[in-house]
Design a protein around this motif. Structure first.
Motif, PDB file in Angstrom:
ATOM      1  N   UNK A 137       0.830  -1.196   0.000  1.00  0.00           N
ATOM      2  CA  UNK A 137       0.000   0.000   0.000  1.00  0.00           C
ATOM      3  C   UNK A 137       0.871   1.255   0.000  1.00  0.00           C
ATOM      4  N   UNK A 138       2.035   1.192   0.657  1.00  0.00           N
ATOM      5  CA  UNK A 138       2.957   2.332   0.650  1.00  0.00           C
ATOM      6  C   UNK A 138       3.559   2.541  -0.742  1.00  0.00           C
ATOM      7  N   UNK A 139       3.876   1.425  -1.421  1.00  0.00           N
ATOM      8  CA  UNK A 139       4.408   1.515  -2.778  1.00  0.00           C
ATOM      9  C   UNK A 139       3.400   2.166  -3.708  1.00  0.00           C
ATOM     10  N   UNK A 140       2.140   1.736  -3.649  1.00  0.00           N
ATOM     11  CA  UNK A 140       1.100   2.292  -4.513  1.00  0.00           C
ATOM     12  C   UNK A 140       0.856   3.763  -4.194  1.00  0.00           C
ATOM     13  N   UNK A 141       0.909   4.100  -2.926  1.00  0.00           N
ATOM     14  CA  UNK A 141       0.711   5.492  -2.534  1.00  0.00           C
ATOM     15  C   UNK A 141       1.804   6.386  -3.114  1.00  0.00           C
ATOM     16  N   UNK A 142       3.058   5.902  -3.066  1.00  0.00           N
ATOM     17  CA  UNK A 142       4.171   6.676  -3.619  1.00  0.00           C
ATOM     18  C   UNK A 142       4.026   6.830  -5.131  1.00  0.00           C
ATOM     19  N   UNK A 143       3.631   5.758  -5.815  1.00  0.00           N
ATOM     20  CA  UNK A 143       3.447   5.826  -7.257  1.00  0.00           C
ATOM     21  C   UNK A 143       2.319   6.790  -7.629  1.00  0.00           C
ATOM     22  N   UNK A 144       1.243   6.750  -6.865  1.00  0.00           N
ATOM     23  CA  UNK A 144       0.124   7.648  -7.117  1.00  0.00           C
ATOM     24  C   UNK A 144       0.574   9.106  -7.022  1.00  0.00           C
ATOM     25  N   UNK A 145       1.400   9.387  -6.003  1.00  0.00           N
ATOM     26  CA  UNK A 145       1.901  10.745  -5.850  1.00  0.00           C
ATOM     27  C   UNK A 145       2.839  11.158  -6.975  1.00  0.00           C
ATOM     28  N   UNK A 146       3.634  10.209  -7.486  1.00  0.00           N
ATOM     29  CA  UNK A 146       4.554  10.528  -8.582  1.00  0.00           C
ATOM     30  C   UNK A 146       3.817  10.929  -9.849  1.00  0.00           C
ATOM     31  N   UNK A 147       2.710  10.247 -10.149  1.00  0.00           N
ATOM     32  CA  UNK A 147       2.025  10.483 -11.416  1.00  0.00           C
ATOM     33  C   UNK A 147       0.971  11.582 -11.354  1.00  0.00           C
ATOM     34  N   UNK A 148       0.575  11.981 -10.143  1.00  0.00           N
ATOM     35  CA  UNK A 148      -0.465  12.996 -10.051  1.00  0.00           C
ATOM     36  C   UNK A 148      -0.112  14.275 -10.806  1.00  0.00           C
ATOM     37  N   UNK A 149       1.137  14.787 -10.715  1.00  0.00           N
ATOM     38  CA  UNK A 149       1.448  16.042 -11.421  1.00  0.00           C
ATOM     39  C   UNK A 149       1.499  15.921 -12.946  1.00  0.00           C
ATOM     40  N   UNK A 150       1.611  14.694 -13.493  1.00  0.00           N
ATOM     41  CA  UNK A 150       1.780  14.557 -14.943  1.00  0.00           C
ATOM     42  C   UNK A 150       0.520  14.041 -15.630  1.00  0.00           C
ATOM     43  N   UNK A 151      -0.584  13.959 -14.908  1.00  0.00           N
ATOM     44  CA  UNK A 151      -1.838  13.513 -15.522  1.00  0.00           C
ATOM     45  C   UNK A 151      -2.534  14.704 -16.166  1.00  0.00           C
ATOM     46  N   UNK A 152      -2.167  14.949 -17.417  1.00  0.00           N
ATOM     47  CA  UNK A 152      -2.698  16.117 -18.123  1.00  0.00           C
ATOM     48  C   UNK A 152      -3.893  15.779 -19.007  1.00  0.00           C
ATOM     49  N   UNK A 153      -4.142  14.500 -19.239  1.00  0.00           N
ATOM     50  CA  UNK A 153      -5.222  14.098 -20.135  1.00  0.00           C
ATOM     51  C   UNK A 153      -6.465  13.741 -19.315  1.00  0.00           C
ATOM     52  N   UNK A 154      -7.485  14.599 -19.317  1.00  0.00           N
ATOM     53  CA  UNK A 154      -8.685  14.307 -18.515  1.00  0.00           C
ATOM     54  C   UNK A 154      -9.483  13.121 -19.033  1.00  0.00           C
ATOM     55  N   UNK A 155      -9.188  12.670 -20.258  1.00  0.00           N
ATOM     56  CA  UNK A 155      -9.924  11.546 -20.845  1.00  0.00           C
ATOM     57  C   UNK A 155      -9.380  10.197 -20.389  1.00  0.00           C
ATOM     58  N   UNK A 156      -8.249  10.204 -19.679  1.00  0.00           N
ATOM     59  CA  UNK A 156      -7.633   8.951 -19.210  1.00  0.00           C
ATOM     60  C   UNK A 156      -7.508   8.983 -17.693  1.00  0.00           C
ATOM     61  N   UNK A 157      -8.060   7.965 -17.059  1.00  0.00           N
ATOM     62  CA  UNK A 157      -8.006   7.872 -15.597  1.00  0.00           C
ATOM     63  C   UNK A 157      -6.936   6.878 -15.176  1.00  0.00           C
ATOM     64  N   UNK A 158      -6.177   7.234 -14.140  1.00  0.00           N
ATOM     65  CA  UNK A 158      -5.175   6.339 -13.566  1.00  0.00           C
ATOM     66  C   UNK A 158      -5.715   5.831 -12.234  1.00  0.00           C
ATOM     67  N   UNK A 159      -5.930   4.522 -12.155  1.00  0.00           N
ATOM     68  CA  UNK A 159      -6.575   3.914 -10.984  1.00  0.00           C
ATOM     69  C   UNK A 159      -5.616   2.937 -10.312  1.00  0.00           C
ATOM     70  N   UNK A 160      -5.442   3.083  -9.002  1.00  0.00           N
ATOM     71  CA  UNK A 160      -4.655   2.148  -8.211  1.00  0.00           C
ATOM     72  C   UNK A 160      -5.613   1.337  -7.342  1.00  0.00           C
TER      73      UNK A 160
END
Length: 303
Positions: A137-160
Motif C-alpha cells: 500500500x505504501x508503494x502504490x501510494x508513492x506511485x500515485x503521488x509521482x504520477x499525479x502532477x503529470x496527468x494532463x489528459x482528462x480523458x484517461x483515468x489512472x486507478x490504483x
C-alpha cells in the motif's frame, strides 16, 4: 597346401591389408577432424573474448556518455522552467508553447539517458540490490503521488486498486517502483482515452504479480515476443507519433530478472494491454540475487 587353401590365405591377406588401409585412413581422418575441432574451439574462445571486450566497451561508453549528457540536459530543463515561470518577463502564447515543447523534449531525453545508464550498469554487473520489507500500500501510494502532477489528459483515468490481503514484500522497492513506473508511463502514453489500472495479486504461496492494464491501442500478437527487446518499438501510427527509445521495457525485463522474477504481456490490437511483473514474496538473500544478476548480464549480451 593345395591350391584352394593357398587361395584362401591370399584372400585373407588381401582382406587384412584392405582393413588395415581403411583403419589407417579412418585414423588419419579422425586426427584431421580433431585438429579442426581444436581450431574451432580456439576460434570460438577468441570470438567470445572479443564479444566480452566489445560488451565491456559498450557498457563503459554508455555509462560515460550518460553521465556527460546529464549536465547539459539539466541546464536546458532549468532554463525552460525559468522561462515558463516568467522570471525574465511574460511570454507570448506561441513562446509559451515552444518553451513547453523544449521542456517536454528535454524530459524525454533525460529519461532515455537514465535508461541507458541503468542498462549499462546491469550489463557491467554494477547494479546493487537492496532488499527490505515494505507494505505494498505504501508503494502504490508513492506511485500515485509521482504520477499525479503529470496527468494532463482528462480523458484517461489512472486507478490504483487497493492491495488487500497481500503480505509484506521483501525485495528492492526502488527497482520494483522503476518497473511499474515504466509500465504506467507506457500505458498512459498509448491510452488516449479510457483508464490505466494498477493492481497486485497473490500467485501461489510465495509470489506476487503486479499488473498495469490499459484500454489503449493494444499490441498485435506478432509483436508480443519483441516488446521487451532493446530498442523495440511497435509499428503503429500512434507509435510513430509518440516516439520513444524502446529501452524502458527492456530495462523492466532485466530488472525483473535481478529481482528473481519475470515480466509478461497480454494484449490485443485495439483492445488494450496488460503488462505484469511477477516477483517472489521474499528475495532470497544476495546469493540468488547475484545469480539473477549474472543471468540478466548473460541475456543482455545475447541480445
Amino acid at each position: 597346401m593345395n591350391s584352394t587353401g593357398l587361395a584362401d590365405c591370399e584372400d585373407r591377406d588381401d582382406a587384412l591389408t584392405t582393413s588395415r588401409r581403411e583403419v589407417d585412413e579412418l585414423r588419419a581422418e579422425l586426427e584431421e577432424t580433431n585438429r579442426g575441432v581444436v581450431a574451432l574451439y580456439a576460434e570460438l574462445d577468441a570470438q567470445a573474448q572479443q564479444l566480452q571486450k566489445a560488451t565491456e566497451l559498450k557498457s563503459r561508453f554508455l555509462a560515460y556518455m550518460s553521465h556527460e549528457f546529464r549536465t547539459p540536459i539539466s541546464a536546458i530543463r532549468s532554463i525552460a522552467r525559468l522561462l515558463s515561470d516568467r522570471v525574465d518577463g511574460p511570454l507570448t502564447p506561441e513562446q509559451e508553447k515552444q518553451v513547453g515543447f523544449v521542456d517536454t523534449t528535454a524530459t524525454e531525453l533525460a529519461e532515455m539517458v537514465d535508461d541507458l545508464l541503468d542498462l549499462a550498469k546491469i550489463e557491467a554487473g554494477r547494479v546493487d540490490i537492496s532488499p527490505a520489507w515494505f507494505e505494498m500500500v505504501d508503494l502504490f501510494s508513492a506511485l500515485r503521488g509521482m504520477f499525479r502532477p503529470v496527468l494532463h489528459n482528462p480523458s484517461t483515468a489512472l486507478i490504483f486498486e487497493e492491495p488487500e490481503g497481500l503480505p509484506k514484500l521483501y525485495t528492492d522497492d526502488r527497482k520494483l517502483s522503476q518497473i511499474l513506473r515504466n509500465f504506467v508511463s507506457n500505458a498512459l502514453k498509448f491510452t488516449p482515452q479510457g483508464e490505466v489500472r494498477v493492481s497486485a495479486m497473490r500467485v501461489g504461496d510465495d509470489a506476487v504479480r503486479f499488473s498495469v492494464s490499459d484500454t489503449g491501442i493494444g499490441i498485435a500478437p506478432e509483436h508480443h515476443a519483441a516488446v521487451f527487446d532493446d530498442f523495440s518499438q511497435v509499428d503503429s501510427p500512434m507509435q510513430k507519433r509518440l516516439r520513444g527509445t524502446g529501452l524502458g521495457l527492456s530495462l523492466c525485463r532485466q530488472l525483473s530478472v535481478l529481482l528473481g522474477g519475470h515480466v509478461e504481456v497480454q494484449s490485443e490490437l485495439g483492445k488494450g494491454s496488460v503488462f505484469s511483473v511477477t516477483l517472489p514474496v521474499q528475495l532470497q538473500g544476495q546469493g540468488p540475487a547475484q545469480q539473477a544478476q549474472e543471468k540478466a548480464q548473460k541475456e543482455a549480451q545475447e541480445q
